[in-house]
Design a protein around this motif. Sequence first.
Motif, PDB file in Angstrom:
ATOM      1  N   GLY A   1       0.864  -1.308  -0.094  1.00 28.78           N
ATOM      2  CA  GLY A   1      -0.049  -0.122  -0.014  1.00 28.78           C
ATOM      3  C   GLY A   1       0.806   1.104   0.056  1.00 28.78           C
ATOM      4  O   GLY A   1       2.106   1.413   0.541  1.00 28.78           O
ATOM      5  N   PRO A   2       0.525   2.317  -0.519  1.00 26.58           N
ATOM      6  CA  PRO A   2       1.107   3.631  -0.543  1.00 26.58           C
ATOM      7  C   PRO A   2       1.243   4.291   0.854  1.00 26.58           C
ATOM      8  O   PRO A   2       0.229   4.202   1.701  1.00 26.58           O
ATOM      9  N   VAL A   3       2.222   4.984   1.186  1.00 32.22           N
ATOM     10  CA  VAL A   3       2.321   6.049   2.133  1.00 32.22           C
ATOM     11  C   VAL A   3       2.366   7.372   1.650  1.00 32.22           C
ATOM     12  O   VAL A   3       3.022   7.774   0.839  1.00 32.22           O
ATOM     13  N   VAL A   4       1.193   8.162   2.086  1.00 31.66           N
ATOM     14  CA  VAL A   4       1.116   9.434   1.540  1.00 31.66           C
ATOM     15  C   VAL A   4       1.271  10.594   2.717  1.00 31.66           C
ATOM     16  O   VAL A   4       0.734  10.440   3.710  1.00 31.66           O
ATOM     17  N   THR A   5       2.037  11.715   2.378  1.00 25.54           N
ATOM     18  CA  THR A   5       2.097  12.666   3.332  1.00 25.54           C
ATOM     19  C   THR A   5       0.940  13.298   3.715  1.00 25.54           C
ATOM     20  O   THR A   5       0.152  13.584   2.776  1.00 25.54           O
ATOM     21  N   ARG A   6       0.570  13.711   5.068  1.00 24.12           N
ATOM     22  CA  ARG A   6      -0.730  14.475   5.470  1.00 24.12           C
ATOM     23  C   ARG A   6      -0.468  15.966   5.460  1.00 24.12           C
ATOM     24  O   ARG A   6       0.492  16.414   6.144  1.00 24.12           O
ATOM     25  N   PRO A   7      -0.963  16.746   4.687  1.00 27.47           N
ATOM     26  CA  PRO A   7      -0.755  18.189   4.724  1.00 27.47           C
ATOM     27  C   PRO A   7      -1.490  18.829   6.172  1.00 27.47           C
ATOM     28  O   PRO A   7      -2.374  18.259   6.651  1.00 27.47           O
ATOM     29  N   ASP A   8      -0.842  19.578   6.437  1.00 25.13           N
ATOM     30  CA  ASP A   8      -1.220  20.103   7.821  1.00 25.13           C
ATOM     31  C   ASP A   8      -0.741  21.677   8.169  1.00 25.13           C
ATOM     32  O   ASP A   8       0.358  22.130   7.346  1.00 25.13           O
ATOM     33  N   GLN A   9      -1.472  22.299   8.958  1.00 18.61           N
ATOM     34  CA  GLN A   9      -1.290  23.730   9.185  1.00 18.61           C
ATOM     35  C   GLN A   9      -0.237  24.138  10.394  1.00 18.61           C
ATOM     36  O   GLN A   9       0.145  25.231  10.362  1.00 18.61           O
ATOM     37  N   THR A  10      -0.226  23.113  10.970  1.00 18.72           N
ATOM     38  CA  THR A  10       0.709  23.155  12.170  1.00 18.72           C
ATOM     39  C   THR A  10       2.335  22.674  11.945  1.00 18.72           C
ATOM     40  O   THR A  10       2.122  21.457  11.204  1.00 18.72           O
ATOM     41  N   TYR A  11       3.174  23.131  12.352  1.00 21.66           N
ATOM     42  CA  TYR A  11       4.472  22.366  12.215  1.00 21.66           C
ATOM     43  C   TYR A  11       5.553  22.748  13.363  1.00 21.66           C
ATOM     44  O   TYR A  11       5.426  23.721  14.104  1.00 21.66           O
ATOM     45  N   ILE A  12       6.623  21.759  13.483  1.00 21.41           N
ATOM     46  CA  ILE A  12       7.542  22.158  14.534  1.00 21.41           C
ATOM     47  C   ILE A  12       8.405  23.553  14.125  1.00 21.41           C
ATOM     48  O   ILE A  12       8.764  23.352  12.946  1.00 21.41           O
ATOM     49  N   VAL A  13       8.901  24.228  14.965  1.00 24.69           N
ATOM     50  CA  VAL A  13       9.613  25.197  14.696  1.00 24.69           C
ATOM     51  C   VAL A  13      10.949  24.767  14.070  1.00 24.69           C
ATOM     52  O   VAL A  13      11.714  23.764  14.668  1.00 24.69           O
ATOM     53  N   GLY A  14      11.377  25.245  13.127  1.00 24.44           N
ATOM     54  CA  GLY A  14      12.602  24.896  12.466  1.00 24.44           C
ATOM     55  C   GLY A  14      12.354  24.014  11.273  1.00 24.44           C
ATOM     56  O   GLY A  14      13.428  23.676  10.597  1.00 24.44           O
ATOM     57  N   THR A  15      11.201  23.503  11.188  1.00 22.63           N
ATOM     58  CA  THR A  15      10.809  22.776  10.061  1.00 22.63           C
ATOM     59  C   THR A  15      10.050  23.318   9.017  1.00 22.63           C
ATOM     60  O   THR A  15       9.566  24.310   9.345  1.00 22.63           O
ATOM     61  N   LYS A  16       9.693  22.733   7.841  1.00 21.05           N
ATOM     62  CA  LYS A  16       8.902  23.239   6.827  1.00 21.05           C
ATOM     63  C   LYS A  16       7.451  22.902   7.097  1.00 21.05           C
ATOM     64  O   LYS A  16       7.254  21.658   7.312  1.00 21.05           O
ATOM     65  N   LYS A  17       6.576  23.784   6.870  1.00 21.25           N
ATOM     66  CA  LYS A  17       4.904  23.306   6.762  1.00 21.25           C
ATOM     67  C   LYS A  17       4.699  22.371   5.314  1.00 21.25           C
ATOM     68  O   LYS A  17       5.133  22.857   4.601  1.00 21.25           O
ATOM     69  N   GLN A  18       4.022  21.187   5.736  1.00 23.18           N
ATOM     70  CA  GLN A  18       3.839  20.371   4.776  1.00 23.18           C
ATOM     71  C   GLN A  18       2.178  20.539   4.323  1.00 23.18           C
ATOM     72  O   GLN A  18       1.566  20.344   4.970  1.00 23.18           O
ATOM     73  N   ASP A  19       1.879  21.207   3.310  1.00 26.49           N
ATOM     74  CA  ASP A  19       0.779  21.766   2.800  1.00 26.49           C
ATOM     75  C   ASP A  19       0.234  21.016   1.647  1.00 26.49           C
ATOM     76  O   ASP A  19      -0.825  21.418   0.866  1.00 26.49           O
ATOM     77  N   SER A  20       0.975  19.982   1.065  1.00 27.03           N
ATOM     78  CA  SER A  20       0.557  19.162  -0.029  1.00 27.03           C
ATOM     79  C   SER A  20       0.777  17.726   0.059  1.00 27.03           C
ATOM     80  O   SER A  20       1.571  17.207   1.114  1.00 27.03           O
ATOM     81  N   ALA A  21       0.055  17.095  -0.578  1.00 21.49           N
ATOM     82  CA  ALA A  21      -0.063  15.348  -0.388  1.00 21.49           C
ATOM     83  C   ALA A  21       0.787  14.934  -1.301  1.00 21.49           C
ATOM     84  O   ALA A  21       0.621  15.081  -2.465  1.00 21.49           O
ATOM     85  N   TYR A  22       1.934  14.075  -0.765  1.00 20.81           N
ATOM     86  CA  TYR A  22       2.500  13.342  -1.894  1.00 20.81           C
ATOM     87  C   TYR A  22       2.653  11.946  -1.501  1.00 20.81           C
ATOM     88  O   TYR A  22       2.799  11.591  -0.322  1.00 20.81           O
ATOM     89  N   VAL A  23       2.776  10.911  -2.460  1.00 20.18           N
ATOM     90  CA  VAL A  23       3.078   9.550  -2.324  1.00 20.18           C
ATOM     91  C   VAL A  23       4.697   9.238  -1.906  1.00 20.18           C
ATOM     92  O   VAL A  23       5.444   9.793  -2.867  1.00 20.18           O
ATOM     93  N   VAL A  24       5.084   9.186  -0.970  1.00 21.45           N
ATOM     94  CA  VAL A  24       6.629   8.993  -0.457  1.00 21.45           C
ATOM     95  C   VAL A  24       7.193   7.525  -0.464  1.00 21.45           C
ATOM     96  O   VAL A  24       8.389   7.368  -0.509  1.00 21.45           O
ATOM     97  N   GLY A  25       6.247   6.622  -0.327  1.00 20.04           N
ATOM     98  CA  GLY A  25       6.758   5.281  -0.459  1.00 20.04           C
ATOM     99  C   GLY A  25       5.729   4.103  -0.433  1.00 20.04           C
ATOM    100  O   GLY A  25       4.383   4.522  -0.564  1.00 20.04           O
ATOM    101  N   VAL A  26       6.251   2.930  -0.267  1.00 18.36           N
ATOM    102  CA  VAL A  26       5.583   1.720  -0.289  1.00 18.36           C
ATOM    103  C   VAL A  26       5.597   0.838   0.859  1.00 18.36           C
ATOM    104  O   VAL A  26       6.787   0.695   1.411  1.00 18.36           O
ATOM    105  N   VAL A  27       4.631   0.573   1.508  1.00 17.32           N
ATOM    106  CA  VAL A  27       4.565  -0.130   2.914  1.00 17.32           C
ATOM    107  C   VAL A  27       5.222  -1.622   2.428  1.00 17.32           C
ATOM    108  O   VAL A  27       5.075  -2.513   1.619  1.00 17.32           O
TER     109      VAL A  27
END
Length: 291
Positions: free
Chosen positions: A214-240
């Motif tokens: 199955g695919p692993v997909v990034t989860r868009p989020d409006q909150t993020y840890i200081v010092g990292t980048k906000k992930q505002d789009s969904a991408y397939v990053v890998g296969v389980v």
Amino acid sequence: AVGYQPLILITGADGKPAAQRGPFVPIASGFLYGQFRDKVSDTQSTYGVYLVTNHHVWADIERIEKQQIEQVSKTVAVRETPTMFLRFNPKVTGPAQHFSLPIHNPDAKMEWVQDETADLAITPIVPNVLDKAGIQYSFFCSDLNIADKAKATEIGLTEGDGVYVLGFPMGLVGGERNFVIARQGVLARIRDYLAGTTVGFLIDALIFPGNSGGPVVTRPDQTYIVGTKKQDSAYVVGVVKAYIPYQDVGISQQTGRPRITFEENSGLAEVIPMDAVRKLIEAKEKVVLAK
């Protein structure tokens, strides 16, 4: 959902034994990947479509099918060959439909391309067949929806970023229709993969038999840890690939020696990165285009 339809013996209309396929048995997951071919217009592109799953899923189905064919052929003559079955929903109301996908093509050449080390298997899918059957389907586009190592580095993926794991754990494919199960997790360790010191990465998510492929997909989020980048789009990053088991040993109080080993799901899972998928598909494309 990916699985098989067992061969079963029945009594034919003539009273003699015959073989037929039984109900669909789900054992794993897979997804459709669209390899970019050409840009037709500003809003339309063409893609070569592939089924992506694990090598061990392919091997398991081949083993099960061969055992069944061998067993049934002791009673009746069968012309069946090892076959994988895919489960799709139709566009209209109605039960899920099953499509056969031979493990080997009729002339015994492999249509599948595999990487046993990476635990990947891919094969071309003909979308026209699904279209004519009125099947509801979609695929992840290589130029729009995929985050390989370069893209993951560019958008700043790091530990703690959220992911969705899509699949069919424990054979749960829905009732009459095929509905995927989505579970949440986070990237547990990825910077070593991005640095090139490992070939894959880890997620913190409960994975069970059936999630494989199955695919692993990034989860868009409006909150993020200081010092990292906000992930505002969904991408397939890998296969389980599989969960990482945790093992503990039971010690005999009388002898002080190990007596039994316990294995549990650690909650961590291995993920095959999309670079490996892209590499395998590009190898297949070179062979196809060279003919």
